[in-house]
Design an enzyme around this catalytic site. Structure first.
Site, PDB file in Angstrom:
ATOM      1  N   VAL A  19      15.988  19.623  84.709  1.00 30.84           N
ATOM      2  CA  VAL A  19      14.666  19.424  85.306  1.00 30.84           C
ATOM      3  C   VAL A  19      14.617  18.108  86.082  1.00 30.84           C
ATOM      4  O   VAL A  19      14.212  18.063  87.249  1.00 30.84           O
ATOM      5  CB  VAL A  19      13.556  19.429  84.222  1.00 30.84           C
ATOM      6  CG1 VAL A  19      12.195  19.080  84.850  1.00 30.84           C
ATOM      7  CG2 VAL A  19      13.492  20.773  83.530  1.00 30.84           C
ATOM      8  N   ASP A  48      18.572   7.735  82.367  1.00 28.79           N
ATOM      9  CA  ASP A  48      18.871   8.519  81.166  1.00 28.79           C
ATOM     10  C   ASP A  48      19.562   7.600  80.161  1.00 28.79           C
ATOM     11  O   ASP A  48      20.311   6.698  80.553  1.00 28.79           O
ATOM     12  CB  ASP A  48      19.788   9.704  81.505  1.00 28.79           C
ATOM     13  CG  ASP A  48      19.686  10.829  80.484  1.00 28.79           C
ATOM     14  OD1 ASP A  48      19.218  11.929  80.846  1.00 28.79           O
ATOM     15  OD2 ASP A  48      20.063  10.618  79.323  1.00 28.79           O
ATOM     16  N   ARG A  53      26.368  10.803  80.895  1.00 28.76           N
ATOM     17  CA  ARG A  53      25.670  11.541  81.959  1.00 28.76           C
ATOM     18  C   ARG A  53      25.517  10.671  83.205  1.00 28.76           C
ATOM     19  O   ARG A  53      25.759  11.139  84.329  1.00 28.76           O
ATOM     20  CB  ARG A  53      24.301  11.996  81.446  1.00 28.76           C
ATOM     21  CG  ARG A  53      23.401  12.648  82.495  1.00 28.76           C
ATOM     22  CD  ARG A  53      23.902  13.981  82.930  1.00 28.76           C
ATOM     23  NE  ARG A  53      22.887  14.735  83.672  1.00 28.76           N
ATOM     24  CZ  ARG A  53      23.166  15.699  84.530  1.00 28.76           C
ATOM     25  NH1 ARG A  53      24.420  16.052  84.752  1.00 28.76           N
ATOM     26  NH2 ARG A  53      22.204  16.342  85.162  1.00 28.76           N
ATOM     27  N   THR A 102      12.172  18.768  74.837  1.00 23.61           N
ATOM     28  CA  THR A 102      11.259  18.822  73.686  1.00 23.61           C
ATOM     29  C   THR A 102      11.704  19.996  72.808  1.00 23.61           C
ATOM     30  O   THR A 102      11.160  21.099  72.905  1.00 23.61           O
ATOM     31  CB  THR A 102       9.792  18.995  74.138  1.00 23.61           C
ATOM     32  OG1 THR A 102       9.727  19.953  75.196  1.00 23.61           O
ATOM     33  CG2 THR A 102       9.205  17.678  74.622  1.00 23.61           C
ATOM     34  N   THR A 144       7.753  20.219  78.147  1.00 21.12           N
ATOM     35  CA  THR A 144       6.874  21.176  77.476  1.00 21.12           C
ATOM     36  C   THR A 144       6.308  20.574  76.200  1.00 21.12           C
ATOM     37  O   THR A 144       7.056  20.064  75.356  1.00 21.12           O
ATOM     38  CB  THR A 144       7.646  22.462  77.134  1.00 21.12           C
ATOM     39  OG1 THR A 144       8.159  23.014  78.344  1.00 21.12           O
ATOM     40  CG2 THR A 144       6.734  23.479  76.470  1.00 21.12           C
ATOM     41  N   CYS A 288      13.801  27.415  76.721  1.00 17.57           N
ATOM     42  CA  CYS A 288      12.340  27.444  76.626  1.00 17.57           C
ATOM     43  C   CYS A 288      11.747  28.591  75.813  1.00 17.57           C
ATOM     44  O   CYS A 288      10.937  28.362  74.922  1.00 17.57           O
ATOM     45  CB  CYS A 288      11.744  27.487  78.035  1.00 17.57           C
ATOM     46  SG  CYS A 288      12.218  26.102  79.082  1.00 17.57           S
TER      47      CYS A 288
END
Length: 349
Positions: A19, A48, A53, A102, A144, A288
């Protein structure tokens, strides 16, 4: 203090997964604002806590496969975008967008640690930027969450850790918004800029500002909700609805299997009616659909209501792996395969 300039604000994206990284790239591209038509001149900071990463991204490697190396290289050469795990760089930002995961824990309750850590990091940054900027920091959550979490949990952390007041634009405060992510990983047709963006803000002025921020890059347009809670709720029901639709078809496939009926043939026949929604049976995975409903049910139970339909759908989909194993072992037995010691290939793991 005032809200930042839409056209040349500095934006920090917290969390660089499937995202956050595309969001960094789209905000960093050289383009004219879709609203003001002015040239967008923004500094984008990709942050991050995962050092590995960041090192990969600094070598123009995106392991999620969402962004190609040449695109990352071009944006970094233009000095429009840089990646870091060092918190000190965040003090220069005007806008903070949170795109951390999340997940749920083993008990299928919301694991809020990633979003709480993100709030603590932002709190340190807006505390240090005090008196260095004449703009009010804008903090937007895309992760979310259940309805109410942004203002009940995140704002509480931000106020306590930063010492600044929520919605006090002119008095060294901060403001917030929620704009749920709608990324479909691996989907080359439905990309960030051609998916309509839901937006919201902590006041009417902030809601307008956030709507314009996203509106500056989202070709498909935006939809501004009346409150942060409404935006949070809209996101949570998108995947809950899909989960329930899949659960219904999964249960039907179990029933039909016991009747000796081919489910796919039944669905093909039923799909000839114009208003039939054609879902397929199978496992519910991904980031999700198998997670988001538990955020809704958690909050619902806190409010004193047991959401029977949503939880029933979750139970059906969670148990599909058991059903598939039962069917597989039955098939192997009929074919005289030795179950113990057999090698199994799983496609799509």
């Amino acid at each position: 203090m005032k809200l930042p300039d839409i056209d040349n604000c500095s934006i920090a994206i917290i969390g660089l997964g499937y995202v956050g990284l595309p969001l960094c790239v789209e905000f960093a591209k050289r383009r004219n604002c879709l609203i003001t038509k002015k040239n967008l001149d923004r500094e984008i900071i990709g942050f991050d806590i995962d050092v590995k990463r960041i090192n990969e991204l600094n070598k123009n490697i995106d392991k999620t496969g969402e962004i190609n190396s040449s695109e990352l290289l071009k944006l970094k050469k233009d000095k429009r975008l840089f990646f870091t795990f060092e918190r000190s760089y965040l003090c220069s930002a005007d806008v903070y967008i949170v795109t951390v995961p999340t997940p749920i824990d083993e008990a299928k309750r919301p694991d809020l640690n990633p979003i709480k850590i993100a709030c603590e990091i932002i709190s340190e940054s807006i505390k240090l930027r005090k008196n260095k900027k004449d703009t009010c920091p804008v903090i937007i959550f895309e992760s979310t969450v259940y309805p109410g979490l942004t203002e009940e949990i995140c704002v509480d952390i931000l106020e306590k850790k930063s010492g600044q007041k929520y919605n006090e634009i002119s008095n060294n405060g901060f403001v917030c918004g929620y704009s749920p992510e709608r990324i479909n990983p691996g989907d080359k047709n439905h990309k960030l800029t051609n998916i309509q963006k839901i937006t919201s803000g902590s006041t009417r002025e902030v809601a307008d500002w956030i709507d314009n921020l996203y509106g500056s890059i989202i070709k498909a347009g935006t939809f501004k909700t009346c409150s942060i809670k409404e935006a949070e709720a809209a996101k949570i029901i998108e995947n809950t609805q899909r989960d329930l639709n899949i659960a219904l078809i999964n249960e039907l496939s179990i029933i039909f299997s016991k009747m000796g009926i081919d489910t796919n043939n039944v669905l093909e026949a039923a799909s000839t009616k114009w208003n039939f929604i054609n879902f397929k049976p199978g496992l519910v995975g991904g980031h999700c659909i198998g997670v988001d409903p538990y955020y809704l049910t958690f909050k619902s139970e806190k409010c004193g209501y047991l959401p029977e339909v949503v939880l029933s759908g979750r139970r059906i989909n969670d148990n599909m792996s058991n059903w598939i194993i039962e069917r597989l072992t039955m098939f192997m037995s009929k074919k005289s395969f030795f179950i113990n010691g057999s090698n199994l290939l799983i496609l799509g793991f």
